[in-house]
Write a protein that holds these residues in place. Structure first.
Motif, PDB file in Angstrom:
ATOM      1  N   UNK A 242       0.834  -1.205   0.000  1.00 50.46           N
ATOM      2  CA  UNK A 242       0.000   0.000   0.000  1.00 50.46           C
ATOM      3  C   UNK A 242       0.865   1.250   0.000  1.00 50.46           C
ATOM      4  N   UNK A 243       0.370   2.264  -0.689  1.00 52.65           N
ATOM      5  CA  UNK A 243       1.068   3.540  -0.752  1.00 52.65           C
ATOM      6  C   UNK A 243       0.351   4.609   0.063  1.00 52.65           C
ATOM      7  N   UNK A 244      -0.950   4.722  -0.128  1.00 53.18           N
ATOM      8  CA  UNK A 244      -1.708   5.779   0.548  1.00 53.18           C
ATOM      9  C   UNK A 244      -3.169   5.375   0.641  1.00 53.18           C
ATOM     10  N   UNK A 245      -3.848   5.981   1.584  1.00 56.75           N
ATOM     11  CA  UNK A 245      -5.278   5.761   1.748  1.00 56.75           C
ATOM     12  C   UNK A 245      -5.959   7.058   2.142  1.00 56.75           C
ATOM     13  N   UNK A 246      -7.194   7.201   1.729  1.00 58.20           N
ATOM     14  CA  UNK A 246      -7.923   8.418   2.057  1.00 58.20           C
ATOM     15  C   UNK A 246      -9.355   8.112   2.452  1.00 58.20           C
ATOM     16  N   UNK A 247      -9.950   9.014   3.197  1.00 52.73           N
ATOM     17  CA  UNK A 247     -11.351   8.883   3.615  1.00 52.73           C
ATOM     18  C   UNK A 247     -12.000  10.254   3.573  1.00 52.73           C
ATOM     19  N   UNK A 248     -13.145  10.334   2.884  1.00 52.85           N
ATOM     20  CA  UNK A 248     -13.946  11.558   2.823  1.00 52.85           C
ATOM     21  C   UNK A 248     -15.332  11.250   3.321  1.00 52.85           C
ATOM     22  N   UNK A 249     -15.861  12.100   4.212  1.00 54.98           N
ATOM     23  CA  UNK A 249     -17.209  11.917   4.749  1.00 54.98           C
ATOM     24  C   UNK A 249     -17.948  13.245   4.643  1.00 54.98           C
ATOM     25  N   UNK A 250     -19.177  13.196   4.153  1.00 56.48           N
ATOM     26  CA  UNK A 250     -19.972  14.413   4.073  1.00 56.48           C
ATOM     27  C   UNK A 250     -21.453  14.071   4.179  1.00 56.48           C
ATOM     28  N   UNK A 251     -22.282  15.095   4.411  1.00 54.74           N
ATOM     29  CA  UNK A 251     -23.717  14.918   4.542  1.00 54.74           C
ATOM     30  C   UNK A 251     -24.439  15.240   3.251  1.00 54.74           C
ATOM     31  N   UNK A 252     -25.540  14.534   3.019  1.00 49.39           N
ATOM     32  CA  UNK A 252     -26.404  14.775   1.852  1.00 49.39           C
ATOM     33  C   UNK A 252     -27.854  14.738   2.321  1.00 49.39           C
ATOM     34  N   UNK A 253     -28.681  15.563   1.696  1.00 51.92           N
ATOM     35  CA  UNK A 253     -30.108  15.479   1.986  1.00 51.92           C
ATOM     36  C   UNK A 253     -30.625  14.120   1.527  1.00 51.92           C
ATOM     37  N   UNK A 258     -36.993  14.292   2.687  1.00 57.43           N
ATOM     38  CA  UNK A 258     -36.328  15.563   2.439  1.00 57.43           C
ATOM     39  C   UNK A 258     -35.947  16.323   3.700  1.00 57.43           C
ATOM     40  N   UNK A 259     -36.609  16.062   4.805  1.00 59.02           N
ATOM     41  CA  UNK A 259     -36.291  16.795   6.023  1.00 59.02           C
ATOM     42  C   UNK A 259     -35.247  16.074   6.878  1.00 59.02           C
ATOM     43  N   UNK A 260     -34.665  14.985   6.358  1.00 59.59           N
ATOM     44  CA  UNK A 260     -33.630  14.262   7.093  1.00 59.59           C
ATOM     45  C   UNK A 260     -32.364  14.177   6.248  1.00 59.59           C
ATOM     46  N   UNK A 261     -31.325  13.616   6.862  1.00 57.58           N
ATOM     47  CA  UNK A 261     -30.008  13.640   6.238  1.00 57.58           C
ATOM     48  C   UNK A 261     -29.395  12.240   6.180  1.00 57.58           C
ATOM     49  N   UNK A 262     -28.605  12.028   5.154  1.00 58.56           N
ATOM     50  CA  UNK A 262     -27.757  10.845   5.046  1.00 58.56           C
ATOM     51  C   UNK A 262     -26.303  11.274   5.204  1.00 58.56           C
ATOM     52  N   UNK A 263     -25.451  10.301   5.513  1.00 54.26           N
ATOM     53  CA  UNK A 263     -24.011  10.557   5.484  1.00 54.26           C
ATOM     54  C   UNK A 263     -23.359   9.625   4.473  1.00 54.26           C
ATOM     55  N   UNK A 264     -22.441  10.201   3.691  1.00 52.23           N
ATOM     56  CA  UNK A 264     -21.736   9.469   2.639  1.00 52.23           C
ATOM     57  C   UNK A 264     -20.263   9.371   3.026  1.00 52.23           C
ATOM     58  N   UNK A 265     -19.694   8.188   2.904  1.00 49.74           N
ATOM     59  CA  UNK A 265     -18.263   7.978   3.146  1.00 49.74           C
ATOM     60  C   UNK A 265     -17.637   7.407   1.884  1.00 49.74           C
ATOM     61  N   UNK A 266     -16.473   7.940   1.525  1.00 48.68           N
ATOM     62  CA  UNK A 266     -15.740   7.496   0.334  1.00 48.68           C
ATOM     63  C   UNK A 266     -14.325   7.140   0.763  1.00 48.68           C
ATOM     64  N   UNK A 267     -13.937   5.883   0.597  1.00 43.20           N
ATOM     65  CA  UNK A 267     -12.602   5.414   0.970  1.00 43.20           C
ATOM     66  C   UNK A 267     -11.812   5.073  -0.289  1.00 43.20           C
ATOM     67  N   UNK A 268     -10.544   5.460  -0.317  1.00 46.06           N
ATOM     68  CA  UNK A 268      -9.672   5.158  -1.451  1.00 46.06           C
ATOM     69  C   UNK A 268      -8.367   4.562  -0.938  1.00 46.06           C
ATOM     70  N   UNK A 269      -7.802   3.642  -1.705  1.00 46.42           N
ATOM     71  CA  UNK A 269      -6.524   3.018  -1.396  1.00 46.42           C
ATOM     72  C   UNK A 269      -5.691   2.948  -2.663  1.00 46.42           C
ATOM     73  N   UNK A 270      -4.420   3.294  -2.550  1.00 40.95           N
ATOM     74  CA  UNK A 270      -3.495   3.211  -3.672  1.00 40.95           C
ATOM     75  C   UNK A 270      -2.385   2.237  -3.299  1.00 40.95           C
ATOM     76  N   UNK A 271      -2.068   1.319  -4.188  1.00 43.26           N
ATOM     77  CA  UNK A 271      -1.033   0.339  -3.888  1.00 43.26           C
ATOM     78  C   UNK A 271      -0.517  -0.326  -5.149  1.00 43.26           C
ATOM     79  N   UNK A 272       0.479  -1.185  -4.976  1.00 42.90           N
ATOM     80  CA  UNK A 272       1.095  -1.903  -6.093  1.00 42.90           C
ATOM     81  C   UNK A 272       1.109  -3.392  -5.786  1.00 42.90           C
TER      82      UNK A 272
END
Length: 309
Positions: A242-253, A258-272
């Motif tokens: 593995x070289x690197x890893x990342x995590x992004x988390x944010x909210x979406x309607x 419509x009056x409530x919220x979801x949370x989205x998580x995006x994970x990435x990994x780079x390797x050889x």
């Protein structure tokens, strides 16, 4: 007038640049002096800097015209645990992962095509970046750039390798009996509705774990690893560095409430991916000992003469 490119082979601009490099007999790279020396020490020479890029438009699509659907049927009135809509399990975000995979493959294929055109056997110090395309919010550019290298000798690899390892890292890998195979990019997207339990935990006056969000980030990291692992065996890799890893988390309607919220998580990994290689075992050399004592040398000479009779 520039030549029309059909998408096959090298783009005309890249082909012209490669032809200029081959004609000049000189090469360029971003290698440091130490990296260059390390490559030479294990029998490799740089042949030129190579790159590949691909710009993809990522349109909104999928259920409710969006990739980020929590798929929670009880949103808005349920009190149970919301599931995690995971790309690896076929959630609407799987379509987004698929298009990003295609973009990555296009960029890597174009870089390896440049490597082959230069007569290289692989690419070291490959850096993969993903960024929004200028002034186009729905477009992403995948770009990968590295240094093509060629091994001494006449035996050529059937397909160029790609790796994130720098010159010293590559040399250590080869010295230890391993070779790089392919640069990989693993990714996962998970969406979870902020259900009643999650909302209660995040509003608590006490220090408490928000278990819904803990489960979300653990699930996407695990799925990104599975995505990376699924790619690793395609060309005979034995393991992944593995070289690197990342995590992004944010909210979406929430699409479903419509009056409530979801949370989205995006994970990435780079390797050889790497594979073990075995070299032909050499016969042990006989150790020759010459005695320094004159009398002993004479006895040894007489014994050798007697053996020859």
């Amino acid at each position: 007038m520039s030549e029309e490119w059909t998408g096959a082979g090298l783009p005309p601009v890249a082909a012209a640049r490669i032809a200029e490099i081959r004609g000049s007999g000189t090469w360029s790279s971003a290698l440091s002096t130490g990296e260059f020396a390390a490559l030479r020490a294990v029998g490799f020479e740089p042949v030129g800097q190579v790159m590949g890029s691909a710009v993809y438009r990522v349109a909104r699509s999928g259920r409710y015209w969006g990739y980020h659907d929590c798929q929670y049927t009880n949103a808005g009135f349920g009190y149970g645990h919301a599931p995690i809509a995971l790309s690896g399990n076929g959630a609407p975000s799987a379509a987004l992962i698929e298009v990003l995979d295609r973009a990555r493959h296009s960029a890597l294929d174009r870089m390896t095509a440049e490597c082959s055109a230069l007569g290289g056997d692989g690419v070291v110090a490959a850096q993969l970046t993903v960024a929004p395309f200028a002034a186009q919010p729905h477009c992403l550019e995948f770009k990968v750039i590295g240094t093509a290298v060629r091994a001494a000798g006449q035996v050529r690899a059937p397909q160029p390798f790609t790796c994130h390892l720098d010159g010293q890292g590559f040399a250590k890998l080869v010295t230890a009996g391993w070779v790089p195979v392919e640069l990989l990019y693993g990714m996962s997207i998970g969406v979870r509705h902020d259900d009643y339990i999650t909302r209660s935990q995040r509003r608590s006056w006490n220090n408490a774990e928000v278990s819904g969000w803990s489960d979300l980030v653990q699930a996407v990291r695990s799925d990104a690893r599975a995505h990376l692992r699924a790619q690793s065996g395609r060309r005979g890799g034995d393991g992944v560095i593995l070289s690197a890893g990342g995590l992004r988390v944010w909210g979406e309607s929430c699409f479903r409430s419509n009056d409530q919220e979801d949370h989205v998580a995006e994970a990435t990994l780079l390797g050889t991916t790497v594979a073990r290689f075995t070299a032909r075992e050499q016969q042990p050399r006989t150790l020759t000992v010459m005695p320094l004592d004159p009398e002993r040398r004479r006895r040894t000479a007489r014994r050798s003469a007697t053996d020859l009779r």
